[in-house]
Structures are given as C-alpha cells and as structure tokens.
Scaffold this motif. Structure first.
Motif, PDB file in Angstrom:
ATOM      1  N   VAL A 124       4.060  -1.101   4.931  1.00 38.20           N
ATOM      2  CA  VAL A 124       3.934   0.037   5.833  1.00 38.20           C
ATOM      3  C   VAL A 124       5.328   0.628   5.998  1.00 38.20           C
ATOM      4  CG1 VAL A 124       3.327   0.793   8.150  1.00 38.20           C
ATOM      5  CG2 VAL A 124       1.968  -0.982   7.014  1.00 38.20           C
ATOM      6  N   SER A 134      10.795   2.069   9.912  1.00 34.54           N
ATOM      7  CA  SER A 134      10.999   0.923   9.014  1.00 34.54           C
ATOM      8  C   SER A 134      11.577   1.303   7.650  1.00 34.54           C
ATOM      9  CB  SER A 134       9.664   0.184   8.803  1.00 34.54           C
ATOM     10  OG  SER A 134       8.763   0.972   8.046  1.00 34.54           O
ATOM     11  N   TYR A 194      14.908  -0.078   6.403  1.00 32.92           N
ATOM     12  CA  TYR A 194      14.796  -1.530   6.171  1.00 32.92           C
ATOM     13  C   TYR A 194      14.297  -1.787   4.754  1.00 32.92           C
ATOM     14  CZ  TYR A 194      13.114  -6.352   6.787  1.00 32.92           C
ATOM     15  OH  TYR A 194      12.880  -7.694   6.651  1.00 32.92           O
ATOM     16  N   TRP A 195      13.251  -1.054   4.374  1.00 34.42           N
ATOM     17  CA  TRP A 195      12.666  -1.264   3.037  1.00 34.42           C
ATOM     18  C   TRP A 195      13.568  -0.713   1.942  1.00 34.42           C
ATOM     19  CZ3 TRP A 195       9.626  -4.993   3.412  1.00 34.42           C
ATOM     20  CH2 TRP A 195       8.764  -5.144   4.497  1.00 34.42           C
ATOM     21  N   LEU A 199      10.442  -7.124  -1.146  1.00 28.29           N
ATOM     22  CA  LEU A 199      10.149  -7.866   0.085  1.00 28.29           C
ATOM     23  C   LEU A 199      11.145  -9.012   0.223  1.00 28.29           C
ATOM     24  CD1 LEU A 199       7.975  -8.166   2.379  1.00 28.29           C
ATOM     25  CD2 LEU A 199       6.853  -9.832   0.863  1.00 28.29           C
ATOM     26  N   PRO A 200      11.850  -9.093   1.372  1.00 27.72           N
ATOM     27  CA  PRO A 200      12.760 -10.230   1.556  1.00 27.72           C
ATOM     28  C   PRO A 200      11.960 -11.532   1.749  1.00 27.72           C
ATOM     29  CG  PRO A 200      13.159  -8.497   3.196  1.00 27.72           C
ATOM     30  CD  PRO A 200      11.855  -8.185   2.524  1.00 27.72           C
ATOM     31  N   GLN A 206      -2.780  -1.328  12.099  1.00 29.24           N
ATOM     32  CA  GLN A 206      -1.567  -1.092  11.302  1.00 29.24           C
ATOM     33  C   GLN A 206      -0.475  -0.372  12.083  1.00 29.24           C
ATOM     34  OE1 GLN A 206      -1.631   0.232   7.376  1.00 29.24           O
ATOM     35  NE2 GLN A 206      -3.301  -1.093   6.723  1.00 29.24           N
ATOM     36  N   PHE A 258       3.511  -5.071  12.652  1.00 30.63           N
ATOM     37  CA  PHE A 258       2.690  -5.127  11.433  1.00 30.63           C
ATOM     38  C   PHE A 258       3.502  -4.974  10.141  1.00 30.63           C
ATOM     39  CE2 PHE A 258      -0.076  -3.543   8.144  1.00 30.63           C
ATOM     40  CZ  PHE A 258      -1.281  -4.203   8.319  1.00 30.63           C
ATOM     41  N   PRO A 259       4.373  -3.963  10.028  1.00 32.80           N
ATOM     42  CA  PRO A 259       5.088  -3.787   8.761  1.00 32.80           C
ATOM     43  C   PRO A 259       5.941  -4.993   8.374  1.00 32.80           C
ATOM     44  CG  PRO A 259       5.387  -1.874  10.173  1.00 32.80           C
ATOM     45  CD  PRO A 259       4.709  -2.919  11.006  1.00 32.80           C
ATOM     46  N   PHE A 260       6.428  -5.720   9.366  1.00 38.10           N
ATOM     47  CA  PHE A 260       7.386  -6.804   9.109  1.00 38.10           C
ATOM     48  C   PHE A 260       6.732  -8.180   9.021  1.00 38.10           C
ATOM     49  CE2 PHE A 260       9.399  -3.287  11.304  1.00 38.10           C
ATOM     50  CZ  PHE A 260      10.397  -2.955  10.399  1.00 38.10           C
ATOM     51  N   PRO A 275       3.050  -8.498   5.333  1.00 32.55           N
ATOM     52  CA  PRO A 275       3.292  -8.807   3.914  1.00 32.55           C
ATOM     53  C   PRO A 275       3.405 -10.295   3.612  1.00 32.55           C
ATOM     54  CG  PRO A 275       4.734  -7.030   4.635  1.00 32.55           C
ATOM     55  CD  PRO A 275       4.064  -7.585   5.868  1.00 32.55           C
ATOM     56  N   TYR A 276       3.606 -11.124   4.628  1.00 32.08           N
ATOM     57  CA  TYR A 276       3.833 -12.554   4.392  1.00 32.08           C
ATOM     58  C   TYR A 276       2.570 -13.413   4.521  1.00 32.08           C
ATOM     59  CZ  TYR A 276       8.642 -10.984   4.703  1.00 32.08           C
ATOM     60  OH  TYR A 276       9.818 -10.324   4.492  1.00 32.08           O
TER      61      TYR A 276
END
Ligand code: ZN
Lengths: 130, 391
Positions: free
Chosen positions: A12, A17, A20-21, A124-125, B128, B133-135, B138-139
C-alpha cells in the motif's frame, strides 16, 4: 507471504508511506524521527506520536537489530517466520526472518536487514542472521 | 459519576446454534434480542437503548433498529473494539442508565463465519486504510501468529511452558463436557494439547479457540425497572476499558490492556481480585488467558504459568473457576467475538444458574473480561465486575 516467494506483494503506497517504500527500493531502511522531541518512531507518521509535532523526517536506520519475538506459521506452504525486530535505534518493527534455518531462530538473535523484491520496482525490508 | 449499583443485567440469551447455514445475520440478531428480552420479561417496546458492534450489518444500530422494529430507542451506541465490544457496551449502557439517558438497554452480537465460509463468501478483510496496514500486512500477520509471538516472548522472559498454557485448555474442556451446546465436549489432557499439531510456534491447535456461528444478547435496566421484574437481577458493580497498542515502536508483548481496564473496574466496584468467586476471561488462545489473569492481578506478572497449572481454573477443584461454559476454547466464539459469551456465563454464575456441575457456590461477585483485536499488536480491553443484590 513468505518473501522468498517470487510473487508480487501488494504494497500500500500512499502519500505518507511512499518515501519509505522508495527508500527500501534503494536498499535503505527508513524510520521516522522527530526534530522537536528527538525521538524515533515506527511505523512512520507525519505527526510525531510522542509529542504531536509536525517537524518529523525520515532517517536511515543502521539496519541492525535483535529479534524481540517470533513465530513460525507452520501451516503455510512453505512455513514462514514472522517477528518483531528491535532496531538498534530503539524501535521495533514487524517483519519476516528469511534465509535462516527456521528451527535455529531465537529471541535475542542479532539480525540485519535485507531487501526482498516486491514487484513494480519496490522492495520489502526483511531480516536475516547478522 | 460512577456506575456502581446504578444498573442491572436482567436478561441474557446465548444462541444455541454453532453453524447458522439457514439463518441470515440480521435474523440471528433478532432471535437473540427476542431471547434476551423474553428472559428479562420485557418486550421490544420497552427497549429505549440499543447497542451493537462491527458484526452488525450496514450502519449497525440504524439497520438493526429498523429490522427489529424497535420503536422507542432514544440512545444508541455502536462502539467497535472487536471481541471486547460487548463488555465495553455493558460499561456504556451502565453509564447511560446512570445518567438517565435510558432505562432498558439491549446489546446484541451475532456472527456466521462458519456458514459464510461454506457459502464461499469472502472473509471480511482488515481495512486497508488502517495506518498500520501498509507496514504490517506484507509480512503475513494472522490471528494465530500474532498471539503466538506473545506466548513466545512470555516464555522467554518468565519461563512459561507449553504444558502450563495447556492447563488452560484442559480446564475449559472439563467445563465444556457439561454444556450440551459446546462445540467441543471431550475432556482433554495436557498431553493432548502439547501433542496437537503446531499451528504457529509455540501455539498448538488445542491452544486455539473454536470458530462458531451464533451470538448472544444482554438486557440491562435501571434499578427501578429491575425491581418491577421477577427475574433474578445481577448488579453491575464496576467496569473499565482501555486501548493497548505498539506505542510508536516500544513493543512489549508480555501484557495486555487488562493492566489498565482491570484496576479501573476493581476500584469502581470497591473489590479486589481476592473477592472474585468466578472469572470469565477472554480465551481466543491460551496465552490470552494467562496474560490477562496476571494483568488483572490474580497473580504476579510472570507467575501466570504456575497459577493456571494443576487444575487451578477448574470449578470445584481450583481457586479461580474460569469459563465454566467451556469458553471460546471449547464452547462458542460467535463471529470470532468472545466478549459477549464471557458476560453471559458470569451472569449465569451470579444467578446460580450455571450447570450444577460447574456452578460456583455462593458466587456473589464475578468478573468478565474481553480482549478485542490482537494481543500481539493493538487491542481493546474491557473488564466488568458483576454481583448479586447483596454485593
Ligand atoms: Zn516528537
């Protein structure tokens, strides 16, 4: 969700954000720090959650940390490791531990960031043994 | 203005169904409302306040008030804190009644995750737009692995073991054998739990709650209305609610929001953990119970493993009988939201109407606690303390 999979991850990316990405895509782990109170926070926000100042900025973290806690999702194929890693900067982040022997992962273990391809040029970290 | 003694629970209903293939979600809510009002000896026209959470369809109270034909509502609340919502609602209803905003409050919960899955309906995705959510998404966080990390850290800091956690499930199963509606009625052993398949280290399948359809409802009234009814009334003595989250990255998974909601409830009720004869404790997973018991002050932080061992939570055996209906671990976790059923069994205990095999003697004061969201990130915690007329 295992980042070893070559599947595209639906990140997202929004106005808050995006840097960050973009940092992650360049191999940088960014956290946000506040110029007013001097404290770092994670996940990154525009307004400081410590002091409510708007004088915040992304800063690059060292990428080093230790595993605060973790769990192996055994039912997934393949199983993956979710973890909170406490960064040297003092904040913890949710992440995955990758490229490790799953049964040897321990709380307190030193780990280092690496970047897993997320598709569309993003990354992705994630963390692996230091 | 405090709430101690200013309102009573006079009606409860737990839907007996555990798979609702032939029922719609609003229908479940209405059946529950009807059951709870019948238990109280009241009619739908007596209801002047309605409470529901995120499980209710549409705009919550608006759609449900229309569907059920509640014509006299002058107070409504749709506070959503996940599975703890209904204990927050008890607190808010008590406050509203104490403030004179209403006299007869109805709270309903219903869910049909089992039926939805069978019908191929998509599971409700986490919003979302949530800032985390964004952080996190993904994990691959899921309910089990996010609770599992709490257990892993608790074990690391305090030496808690899988066998100790297993005792929580063992106690719940001892109670569930007497509940004809319980989803799981077989008594299990510590060995059964630790030998069940690992879902997310260190949580095994039997450390996890059941998934069921159904729901429950509560009717709360002012003291004046309570006195006009024949039903045994259960007094609301105190309540507390609190958020807990990741604190900008200062993560500590060894405690829950009960650390704050509990003391508020105890202070308002004017009692201490030693006064509690029975406790309903949210049991999405065994670790949820263990951390909550510590945070509520039933034992010291870190000593939960020892406290729950050797049957200490089994009615008639241990010091703190818990979840005598079988809890979420064995009986029912309607809509993946267990706060409602926690209140219902606490009310049965104070009324003296729990199953005779699990009824706690002289149960004058009971506690119910809910955890909503994830113990491993952000949650809503809520505690309520109930008593009989003499309490
Ligand atoms: Zn600041």
């Amino acid at each position: 969700m295992n980042t070893d999979q070559k599947n595209k991850i639906n990140l997202v990316v929004n106005s808050e954000s995006k840097p960050y990405w973009e940092g992650a895509a360049k191999g940088q782990l960014l956290i946000r720090a506040c110029n007013a109170c001097g404290k770092a926070h994670y996940y990154p926000r525009t307004i400081c959650p410590h002091c409510f100042s708007e004088d915040t900025a992304f800063v690059e973290a060292s990428g080093n940390g230790v595993i605060y806690s973790y769990s192996v999702t055994r039912q997934a194929k393949p199983p993956y490791v979710i973890a909170y890693v406490k960064l040297d900067e003092g904040v913890s982040m949710l992440t995955n531990i990758v490229d490790c022997e799953i049964d040897k992962i321990r709380i307190g273990q030193k780990v280092r960031v690496k970047f897993s391809e997320a598709g569309d040029g993003y990354a992705l970290p994630v963390f692996t043994s230091a | 203005m405090g709430i101690n003694g200013k309102s009573y629970i006079v009606g409860i209903y737990e839907h007996p169904c555990r798979a609702a293939l032939d029922k719609t979600l609003p229908q479940l809510h209405a059946e529950i409302a009807k059951g709870a009002l019948a238990d109280a000896g009241l009619s739908k026209d007596d209801v002047d306040a309605y409470f529901c959470a995120g499980d209710a369809p549409g705009l919550g109270p608006i759609n449900m008030i229309e569907y059920m034909g509640l014509n006299n509502v002058r107070h409504m609340d749709s506070t959503e804190t996940g599975g703890s919502s209904y204990i927050v609602h008890v607190n808010h209803a008590a406050q509203a009644i104490a403030a004179g905003h209403c006299n007869v409050a109805l709270i309903t919960l219903a869910g049909r995750p089992v039926a939805d899955a069978k019908e191929g309906k998509p599971v409700r995705y986490y919003n979302q737009q949530a800032p985390d959510f964004p952080f996190e998404m993904p994990y691959g966080p899921n309910v089990t692995n996010m609770y599992a990390m709490c257990a892993m850290r608790h074990m690391y800091e305090y030496g808690t073991t899988s066998e100790q956690l297993a005792w929580i499930k063992v106690a719940a199963s001892h109670h569930a054998q007497y509940n004809e509606h319980a989803r799981l009625r077989d008594v299990v052993t510590v060995e059964d739990v630790v030998n069940s398949p690992m879902i997310a280290d260190p949580l095994h399948r039997l450390d996890c709650c059941v998934i069921t359809d159904g729901g429950g409802g509560i009717v709360m009234v002012s003291p004046e209305v309570a006195k006009s009814l024949k039903r045994t009334r259960v007094k609301v003595l105190g309540a507390g609610e609190a958020p807990k989250h990741l604190a900008a990255g200062q993560v500590d998974l060894t405690y829950s929001g009960a650390r704050w909601s509990g003391p508020k409830a105890f202070a308002e009720a004017g009692v201490t953990p030693a006064d509690i004869k029975y406790a309903s404790v949210y049991d999405s997973f065994t670790i949820t119970v263990l951390e909550t018991l510590e945070d509520l002050g039933f034992c010291k932080k870190g000593e939960g493993g020892k406290f729950v061992s050797d049957g200490n939570l089994i009615s008639g055996v241990g010091k703190l009988p818990f979840n005598t209906d079988g809890g979420g671990l064995c009986n029912n976790h309607p809509g993946n939201r267990g706060g409602m059923t926690k209140v219902l069994e606490a009310v049965r205990q104070v009324r003296g109407e729990a199953h005779p095999k699990v009824q706690v003697r002289n149960c004058d004061i009971a506690l119910a606690h809910g955890t909503g969201g994830l113990l491993g990130s952000r949650m809503g915690s809520a505690t309520v303390i109930l008593g009989n007329e003499a309490a």
